[in-house]
Write a protein that holds these residues in place. Sequence first.
Motif, PDB file in Angstrom:
ATOM      1  N   PRO A 257       0.826  -1.215   0.000  1.00 50.69           N
ATOM      2  CA  PRO A 257       0.000   0.000   0.000  1.00 50.69           C
ATOM      3  C   PRO A 257       0.856   1.259   0.000  1.00 50.69           C
ATOM      4  CG  PRO A 257      -0.437  -1.354   1.956  1.00 50.69           C
ATOM      5  CD  PRO A 257       0.717  -1.965   1.245  1.00 50.69           C
ATOM      6  N   LEU A 258       0.280   2.347  -0.473  1.00 49.20           N
ATOM      7  CA  LEU A 258       0.944   3.643  -0.381  1.00 49.20           C
ATOM      8  C   LEU A 258       0.910   4.101   1.074  1.00 49.20           C
ATOM      9  CD1 LEU A 258       0.188   3.514  -3.449  1.00 49.20           C
ATOM     10  CD2 LEU A 258      -0.125   5.980  -3.314  1.00 49.20           C
ATOM     11  N   THR A 259       1.928   4.847   1.470  1.00 47.87           N
ATOM     12  CA  THR A 259       1.883   5.453   2.796  1.00 47.87           C
ATOM     13  C   THR A 259       1.028   6.719   2.710  1.00 47.87           C
ATOM     14  OG1 THR A 259       3.816   6.864   2.466  1.00 47.87           O
ATOM     15  CG2 THR A 259       4.220   4.630   3.324  1.00 47.87           C
ATOM     16  N   MET A 260       0.600   7.195   3.859  1.00 50.83           N
ATOM     17  CA  MET A 260      -0.152   8.447   3.906  1.00 50.83           C
ATOM     18  C   MET A 260       0.670   9.584   3.305  1.00 50.83           C
ATOM     19  SD  MET A 260      -3.195   8.368   5.400  1.00 50.83           S
ATOM     20  CE  MET A 260      -3.455   9.849   6.359  1.00 50.83           C
ATOM     21  N   GLN A 261       1.987   9.592   3.585  1.00 47.54           N
ATOM     22  CA  GLN A 261       2.841  10.663   3.073  1.00 47.54           C
ATOM     23  C   GLN A 261       2.936  10.601   1.557  1.00 47.54           C
ATOM     24  OE1 GLN A 261       4.334  13.211   5.188  1.00 47.54           O
ATOM     25  NE2 GLN A 261       4.147  14.065   3.139  1.00 47.54           N
ATOM     26  N   GLN A 262       3.102   9.402   0.994  1.00 43.63           N
ATOM     27  CA  GLN A 262       3.170   9.268  -0.462  1.00 43.63           C
ATOM     28  C   GLN A 262       1.881   9.765  -1.109  1.00 43.63           C
ATOM     29  OE1 GLN A 262       4.055   5.040  -0.467  1.00 43.63           O
ATOM     30  NE2 GLN A 262       6.067   5.433  -1.395  1.00 43.63           N
ATOM     31  N   LEU A 263       0.742   9.343  -0.571  1.00 40.73           N
ATOM     32  CA  LEU A 263      -0.531   9.764  -1.141  1.00 40.73           C
ATOM     33  C   LEU A 263      -0.708  11.278  -1.010  1.00 40.73           C
ATOM     34  CD1 LEU A 263      -3.110   8.914  -2.540  1.00 40.73           C
ATOM     35  CD2 LEU A 263      -4.115   8.479  -0.291  1.00 40.73           C
ATOM     36  N   SER A 264      -0.335  11.821   0.125  1.00 38.56           N
ATOM     37  CA  SER A 264      -0.418  13.265   0.348  1.00 38.56           C
ATOM     38  C   SER A 264       0.411  14.017  -0.688  1.00 38.56           C
ATOM     39  CB  SER A 264       0.072  13.603   1.760  1.00 38.56           C
ATOM     40  OG  SER A 264       0.170  14.998   1.943  1.00 38.56           O
ATOM     41  N   ASN A 265       1.645  13.577  -0.885  1.00 32.19           N
ATOM     42  CA  ASN A 265       2.538  14.245  -1.836  1.00 32.19           C
ATOM     43  C   ASN A 265       1.989  14.189  -3.255  1.00 32.19           C
ATOM     44  OD1 ASN A 265       4.241  14.617   0.354  1.00 32.19           O
ATOM     45  ND2 ASN A 265       5.685  13.025  -0.253  1.00 32.19           N
ATOM     46  N   ILE A 266       1.512  13.018  -3.664  1.00 29.16           N
ATOM     47  CA  ILE A 266       1.015  12.854  -5.033  1.00 29.16           C
ATOM     48  C   ILE A 266      -0.233  13.696  -5.270  1.00 29.16           C
ATOM     49  CG2 ILE A 266       0.009  11.208  -6.669  1.00 29.16           C
ATOM     50  CD1 ILE A 266       1.983   9.114  -5.474  1.00 29.16           C
ATOM     51  N   LEU A 267      -1.165  13.676  -4.327  1.00 22.85           N
ATOM     52  CA  LEU A 267      -2.391  14.455  -4.505  1.00 22.85           C
ATOM     53  C   LEU A 267      -2.103  15.956  -4.547  1.00 22.85           C
ATOM     54  CD1 LEU A 267      -4.804  12.426  -2.222  1.00 22.85           C
ATOM     55  CD2 LEU A 267      -4.941  12.653  -4.721  1.00 22.85           C
ATOM     56  N   TRP A 268      -1.209  16.417  -3.685  1.00 25.81           N
ATOM     57  CA  TRP A 268      -0.866  17.838  -3.710  1.00 25.81           C
ATOM     58  C   TRP A 268      -0.205  18.201  -5.039  1.00 25.81           C
ATOM     59  CZ3 TRP A 268       3.687  20.606  -4.212  1.00 25.81           C
ATOM     60  CH2 TRP A 268       3.550  21.988  -4.049  1.00 25.81           C
ATOM     61  N   CYS A 269       0.731  17.387  -5.498  1.00 25.64           N
ATOM     62  CA  CYS A 269       1.381  17.655  -6.784  1.00 25.64           C
ATOM     63  C   CYS A 269       0.368  17.621  -7.926  1.00 25.64           C
ATOM     64  CB  CYS A 269       2.480  16.632  -7.056  1.00 25.64           C
ATOM     65  SG  CYS A 269       3.947  16.815  -6.032  1.00 25.64           S
ATOM     66  N   ALA A 270      -0.573  16.701  -7.855  1.00 22.92           N
ATOM     67  CA  ALA A 270      -1.553  16.535  -8.934  1.00 22.92           C
ATOM     68  C   ALA A 270      -2.394  17.782  -9.133  1.00 22.92           C
ATOM     69  CB  ALA A 270      -2.451  15.335  -8.645  1.00 22.92           C
ATOM     70  N   ASN A 271      -2.968  18.315  -8.040  1.00 18.69           N
ATOM     71  CA  ASN A 271      -3.867  19.460  -8.186  1.00 18.69           C
ATOM     72  C   ASN A 271      -4.125  20.136  -6.840  1.00 18.69           C
ATOM     73  OD1 ASN A 271      -5.364  21.149  -9.849  1.00 18.69           O
ATOM     74  ND2 ASN A 271      -7.240  19.978  -9.617  1.00 18.69           N
ATOM     75  N   GLY A 272      -3.084  20.219  -6.023  1.00 19.74           N
ATOM     76  CA  GLY A 272      -3.226  20.832  -4.714  1.00 19.74           C
ATOM     77  C   GLY A 272      -3.099  22.345  -4.767  1.00 19.74           C
ATOM     78  N   VAL A 273      -3.443  22.968  -3.673  1.00 21.15           N
ATOM     79  CA  VAL A 273      -3.345  24.427  -3.555  1.00 21.15           C
ATOM     80  C   VAL A 273      -1.886  24.790  -3.275  1.00 21.15           C
ATOM     81  CG1 VAL A 273      -4.057  26.434  -2.204  1.00 21.15           C
ATOM     82  CG2 VAL A 273      -5.723  24.647  -2.766  1.00 21.15           C
ATOM     83  N   ASN A 274      -1.325  25.689  -4.104  1.00 17.03           N
ATOM     84  CA  ASN A 274       0.076  26.073  -3.917  1.00 17.03           C
ATOM     85  C   ASN A 274       0.275  27.575  -3.692  1.00 17.03           C
ATOM     86  OD1 ASN A 274      -0.330  27.040  -6.506  1.00 17.03           O
ATOM     87  ND2 ASN A 274       1.467  26.066  -7.392  1.00 17.03           N
ATOM     88  N   ARG A 275      -0.832  28.323  -3.518  1.00 15.68           N
ATOM     89  CA  ARG A 275      -0.748  29.762  -3.276  1.00 15.68           C
ATOM     90  C   ARG A 275      -1.848  30.187  -2.325  1.00 15.68           C
ATOM     91  NH1 ARG A 275      -0.775  30.820  -9.566  1.00 15.68           N
ATOM     92  NH2 ARG A 275      -1.299  28.623  -9.476  1.00 15.68           N
ATOM     93  N   PRO A 276      -1.622  31.271  -1.584  1.00 13.87           N
ATOM     94  CA  PRO A 276      -2.644  31.739  -0.639  1.00 13.87           C
ATOM     95  C   PRO A 276      -3.990  32.066  -1.293  1.00 13.87           C
ATOM     96  CG  PRO A 276      -0.558  32.844  -0.208  1.00 13.87           C
ATOM     97  CD  PRO A 276      -0.384  32.065  -1.492  1.00 13.87           C
ATOM     98  N   ASN A 277      -3.994  32.387  -2.586  1.00 19.05           N
ATOM     99  CA  ASN A 277      -5.250  32.735  -3.259  1.00 19.05           C
ATOM    100  C   ASN A 277      -6.034  31.503  -3.712  1.00 19.05           C
ATOM    101  OD1 ASN A 277      -3.770  31.876  -5.449  1.00 19.05           O
ATOM    102  ND2 ASN A 277      -3.769  33.845  -6.514  1.00 19.05           N
ATOM    103  N   GLY A 278      -5.573  30.301  -3.344  1.00 16.14           N
ATOM    104  CA  GLY A 278      -6.308  29.079  -3.655  1.00 16.14           C
ATOM    105  C   GLY A 278      -5.991  28.459  -4.997  1.00 16.14           C
ATOM    106  N   LYS A 279      -5.099  29.087  -5.761  1.00 14.01           N
ATOM    107  CA  LYS A 279      -4.770  28.524  -7.068  1.00 14.01           C
ATOM    108  C   LYS A 279      -3.962  27.246  -6.894  1.00 14.01           C
ATOM    109  CE  LYS A 279      -5.565  32.660  -9.646  1.00 14.01           C
ATOM    110  NZ  LYS A 279      -5.258  33.414 -10.837  1.00 14.01           N
ATOM    111  N   ARG A 280      -3.903  26.460  -7.970  1.00 16.03           N
ATOM    112  CA  ARG A 280      -3.452  25.069  -7.889  1.00 16.03           C
ATOM    113  C   ARG A 280      -2.112  24.812  -8.561  1.00 16.03           C
ATOM    114  NH1 ARG A 280      -8.459  22.246  -7.635  1.00 16.03           N
ATOM    115  NH2 ARG A 280      -9.801  23.451  -6.253  1.00 16.03           N
ATOM    116  N   THR A 281      -1.595  23.622  -8.305  1.00 19.84           N
ATOM    117  CA  THR A 281      -0.343  23.174  -8.921  1.00 19.84           C
ATOM    118  C   THR A 281      -0.529  22.891 -10.408  1.00 19.84           C
ATOM    119  OG1 THR A 281      -0.829  20.892  -8.300  1.00 19.84           O
ATOM    120  CG2 THR A 281       0.567  22.169  -6.791  1.00 19.84           C
ATOM    121  N   ALA A 282      -1.764  22.630 -10.837  1.00 22.71           N
ATOM    122  CA  ALA A 282      -2.065  22.421 -12.256  1.00 22.71           C
ATOM    123  C   ALA A 282      -2.901  23.593 -12.757  1.00 22.71           C
ATOM    124  CB  ALA A 282      -2.834  21.115 -12.455  1.00 22.71           C
TER     125      ALA A 282
END
Length: 195
Positions: free
Chosen positions: A50-75
């Motif tokens: 199984p994936l670890t919680m950290q691996q899943l967290s990292n992948i989901l954030w990279c996929a389309n997570g919020v990367n700026r205070p204004n709510g905009k995304r990594t994609a």
Amino acid sequence: MKKFLSVCLALTASIVTCAEILPPPRTSGGMSLRESLKNRHSVRRFAATPLTMQQLSNILWCANGVNRPNGKRTAPSALDRREIMIYVALPDGGYFYDPEKHALEKICNTDLRPFCGRYTAPCYLIIVPDKTRQPNEVFAGIDAGYVSQNIYLAATAENLGTCAMGLITDRGKLSAELKLGGNTPLLVHPVGTPE
């Protein structure tokens, strides 16, 4: 509920089974972008690990997570509609990834992985465009492609494998179980340790 989640987290240690809260994503260090691009390839055979919680967290954030205070995304998304939703299929059920909270919200207790694709993987990521946010199918498809590429690169950086699949085993069953209404899964990504 908080006590229940704490017990679940304690029992599962670093393995994703029932927890809804994701650890903060690691946003620095690790494999470089150039290394990820060099090593990126489609993987279709996965170990049962199984994936670890950290691996899943990292992948989901990279996929389309919020990367700026204004709510905009990594994609990026056309006209900033942010219409791409990601659902996660794990052995214990289906989850919605909430980018603003960086959390998983459980939708169902059904193991949805057999309805996603033909590959046996510990996790599937399901990409669903929200038609109410972006009715233009061309723009939605392009935006899904950005998210899909981010999943590839993030999985590679985690020393995991994935494969984008448009041939979904049972879109209708996925739509019903995930309560998607008029929305339809566009792509799925099995994710896991390459066999």
